[in-house]
Design an enzyme around this catalytic site. Structure first.
Site, short mmCIF file in Angstrom:
data_model
loop_
_atom_site.label_atom_id
_atom_site.label_comp_id
_atom_site.label_asym_id
_atom_site.label_seq_id
_atom_site.Cartn_x
_atom_site.Cartn_y
_atom_site.Cartn_z
N GLU A 108 0.89 -1.27 -0.10
CA GLU A 108 -0.14 -0.08 -0.02
C GLU A 108 0.90 1.23 -0.02
O GLU A 108 0.59 2.10 0.24
CB GLU A 108 -0.98 -0.10 1.22
CG GLU A 108 -0.41 -0.21 2.48
CD GLU A 108 -1.38 -0.18 3.65
OE1 GLU A 108 -2.39 0.70 3.76
OE2 GLU A 108 -1.32 -1.33 4.43
N CYS A 119 -3.43 -3.63 4.18
CA CYS A 119 -2.44 -4.77 4.73
C CYS A 119 -2.84 -6.25 4.64
O CYS A 119 -2.26 -7.04 4.57
CB CYS A 119 -2.37 -4.67 6.29
SG CYS A 119 -2.01 -2.85 6.92
N HIS A 124 -2.37 -9.86 11.97
CA HIS A 124 -1.59 -8.29 11.39
C HIS A 124 -1.49 -7.63 12.51
O HIS A 124 -2.18 -7.57 13.15
CB HIS A 124 -3.21 -8.08 10.67
CG HIS A 124 -2.42 -6.42 10.40
ND1 HIS A 124 -1.17 -6.14 9.60
CD2 HIS A 124 -2.97 -5.21 10.76
CE1 HIS A 124 -1.08 -4.68 9.58
NE2 HIS A 124 -2.16 -4.31 10.26
N1 CAA Z 1 1.71 3.56 30.63
C1 CAA Z 1 1.08 2.49 30.10
N2 CAA Z 1 0.04 2.33 29.38
C2 CAA Z 1 -0.22 3.80 28.75
C3 CAA Z 1 0.05 4.80 29.17
C4 CAA Z 1 1.40 4.93 30.28
N3 CAA Z 1 1.79 5.96 30.49
N4 CAA Z 1 -0.66 5.65 28.70
C5 CAA Z 1 -1.30 5.26 27.65
N5 CAA Z 1 -1.30 4.13 27.92
C6 CAA Z 1 -2.06 2.86 27.42
C7 CAA Z 1 -3.58 3.32 27.23
O1 CAA Z 1 -4.29 2.90 28.16
C8 CAA Z 1 -3.80 2.38 25.69
O2 CAA Z 1 -4.26 1.14 26.32
P1 CAA Z 1 -5.48 0.47 26.04
O3 CAA Z 1 -5.63 0.61 24.41
O4 CAA Z 1 -5.38 -0.86 26.35
O5 CAA Z 1 -6.65 1.25 26.24
C9 CAA Z 1 -2.69 2.53 24.99
O6 CAA Z 1 -1.51 2.94 26.03
C10 CAA Z 1 -2.56 3.43 23.72
O7 CAA Z 1 -3.05 4.83 24.50
P2 CAA Z 1 -3.86 5.58 23.77
O8 CAA Z 1 -5.17 4.97 23.34
O9 CAA Z 1 -4.40 6.88 24.62
O10 CAA Z 1 -3.18 6.08 22.35
P3 CAA Z 1 -3.64 7.11 21.28
O11 CAA Z 1 -4.86 7.55 21.17
O12 CAA Z 1 -2.65 8.11 21.40
O13 CAA Z 1 -3.05 6.25 20.10
C11 CAA Z 1 -3.78 4.52 18.49
C12 CAA Z 1 -3.46 4.91 19.77
C13 CAA Z 1 -5.11 5.14 18.10
C14 CAA Z 1 -3.76 2.87 18.08
C15 CAA Z 1 -2.58 5.25 17.65
O14 CAA Z 1 -1.47 4.70 17.69
C16 CAA Z 1 -2.98 5.14 16.25
O15 CAA Z 1 -3.78 5.79 15.52
N6 CAA Z 1 -2.19 4.31 15.29
C17 CAA Z 1 -2.42 4.15 14.05
C18 CAA Z 1 -3.55 3.22 13.58
C19 CAA Z 1 -3.45 1.52 13.95
O16 CAA Z 1 -2.53 1.22 14.08
N7 CAA Z 1 -4.66 1.13 14.06
C20 CAA Z 1 -4.85 -0.20 14.18
C21 CAA Z 1 -6.00 -0.99 13.60
S1 CAA Z 1 -6.22 -0.72 11.83
C22 CAA Z 1 -4.64 -1.59 11.21
O17 CAA Z 1 -4.56 -2.65 11.84
C23 CAA Z 1 -4.30 -1.38 9.65
C24 CAA Z 1 -3.08 -0.71 10.02
O18 CAA Z 1 -1.85 -1.64 9.87
C25 CAA Z 1 -2.79 0.63 10.19
#
Ligand code: CAA
Length: 390
Positions: A79, A111, A233
């Site tokens: 992609e 993916c 994945h």
């Molecule tokens: N210590 C330990 N854990 C902590 C922490 C700390 N200090 N601060 C936060 N966390 C934990 C949170 O509790 C959370 O855990 P849970 O998911 O178990 O609740 C985790 O860390 C992540 O924290 P946030 O949810 O606050 O993180 P975020 O909103 O900033 O970002 C995300 C997370 C949305 C996945 C972001 O990384 C993102 O947008 N990633 C890209 C998209 C992605 O990968 N999506 C996955 C599905 S789509 C797919 O698989 C296709 C692909 O390849 C992209």
């Protein structure tokens, strides 16, 4: 007719960024990356590395070992496409000196495309058992600097040789699939970075895994305990763990889910923690990691796979590991590759991130960085010029 994976070879860039440094630069608690998301290091592709050079470098050890004879199909899944017309696989075909009697195409569905490439290759080999197919999955994951997706970036490529007498894994014919037209993650042609509705994407991924699994389980009568291991994945390693937990929950498992997940999924996650997301390659990077690092022999054991491509298509499928598979792995090569990378600073990472391939049609020679066996040497009249590294 048994068909499946005869060789699997993984490649990632020779540069990486320690996410501890990124966490400090972004003012984020490091535990969020290491524990919350489950990532430690991300692969950084230098300016003379792209999906072609990574895929060719992934495939080279296979070609060096088994030769090019009989390879009459190359399916390139990505992609991070570099051309709207010409398949990236054709550049690899040239670099590796593959036979001219060989069909080459590029496939796209986020993916997921690596999985349909693998399954199409298996079907084509089943129809013509003396043929061999090369499946290439290669991607560079890019989100905006400072965005929530930033720590999940990475890069990598996996090459798989598909044959009728596979030395590593025979694919089962059954699968469960779930398709849904959603906007959880996408990249318009005019953007070098993906757009993503992060939290929504994780919910869609989990739902897709549950639906695909339900269908697969109904079709086969198998339960999760029929799998020695499961590979997912891996956009970030905790996503794979959450998905397995969800399938266990759907299967009515109430207790010890964390321990079961660690035992069934843990051994497939190590490489991804060190490279980040490689989109189409990440499921198969997980498989390479599992085969390379599983402490007990997986001979004759069934492995479950969940492939997810945003947008979205999910598929649950399975395969059985061939006895003696350990004699056909590139474990030392993979581990040396991961251990011998050069760390960059956050400033160097941002400088590389902000570079793009020139689009003005002038001639350019690119500075030589450390790469695998091949590099993007420059541009001439809008053509990418590749070369083997001596
Ligand atoms: N210590 C330990 N854990 C902590 C922490 C700390 N200090 N601060 C936060 N966390 C934990 C949170 O509790 C959370 O855990 P849970 O998911 O178990 O609740 C985790 O860390 C992540 O924290 P946030 O949810 O606050 O993180 P975020 O909103 O900033 O970002 C995300 C997370 C949305 C996945 C972001 O990384 C993102 O947008 N990633 C890209 C998209 C992605 O990968 N999506 C996955 C599905 S789509 C797919 O698989 C296709 C692909 O390849 C992209």
């Amino acid at each position: 007719m048994t068909t499946g994976i005869d060789r699997i070879s993984f490649y990632t860039s020779r540069y990486c960024l320690d996410l501890k440094d990124l966490a400090a630069a972004r003012g984020v608690d490091w535990n969020k990356y290491s524990i919350g998301i489950g990532q430690e290091i991300m692969g950084i592709p230098p300016p003379d590395e792209d999906i072609v050079t990574m895929a060719a470098s992934a495939a080279k050890p296979i070609i060096d070992e088994v030769g090019v004879e009989g390879i009459d199909l190359v399916l390139f899944a990505t992609e991070s496409s570099i051309d709207q017309s010409k398949s990236a696989g054709l550049f690899v075909h040239g670099l590796l000196g593959l036979p001219s009697r060989c069909r080459v195409v590029e496939l796209k569905q986020a993916c997921y495309s690596g999985t349909i490439a693998l399954r199409m290759a298996a079907m084509m080999v089943a129809a013509s058992p003396t043929s061999k197919a090369l499946v290439l999955c290669s991607d560079i994951a890019r989100y905006d600097l400072g965005s929530p997706g930033e720590p999940t970036q990475g890069c990598g490529a996996v090459a798989m040789l598909v044959t009728a007498k596979p030395s590593l894994l025979t694919l089962d014919p059954e699968y469960g699939a779930h398709t849904e037209d959603v906007m959880d993650f996408w990249r318009p042609n005019y953007s070098e970075e993906a757009f993503v509705d992060g939290k929504y994407s994780t919910r869609i991924y989990l739902n897709s895994a549950a639906e695909s699994w339900r269908q697969y389980a109904e079709l086969t009568g198998r339960s999760l305990s029929d799998f020695a291991r499961c590979c997912y994945h891996i956009p970030f390693t905790n996503m794979a763990a959450k998905a397995h937990d969800r399938l266990l929950k759907e299967s009515g498992i109430r207790e010890d889910r964390k321990e079961i997940t660690a035992a069934q999924v843990g051994e497939s996650l190590g490489y991804n923690r060190m490279t980040g997301n490689s989109y189409s390659a990440s499921l198969y990077e997980g498989l390479a990691c599992l085969l390379d690092t599983a402490t007990e022999s997986l001979d004759n054991k069934r492995i479950g796979f969940f492939s997810y491509g945003s947008g979205s298509v999910g598929e649950f499928f399975s395969g059985v590991v061939t006895p003696g598979y350990r004699d056909h792995l590139y474990t030392d090569r993979h581990q040396t590759l991961l251990e011998s990378r050069t760390a960059v600073t956050v400033q160097q990472y941002e400088d590389i991130f902000n570079l793009s391939v020139p689009s003005d049609g002038w001639d350019y020679s690119f500075t030589e960085y450390q790469t695998g066996d091949f590099r993007l040497a420059g541009m001439q009249a809008h053509k990418r010029m590749y070369e083997a590294v001596s």
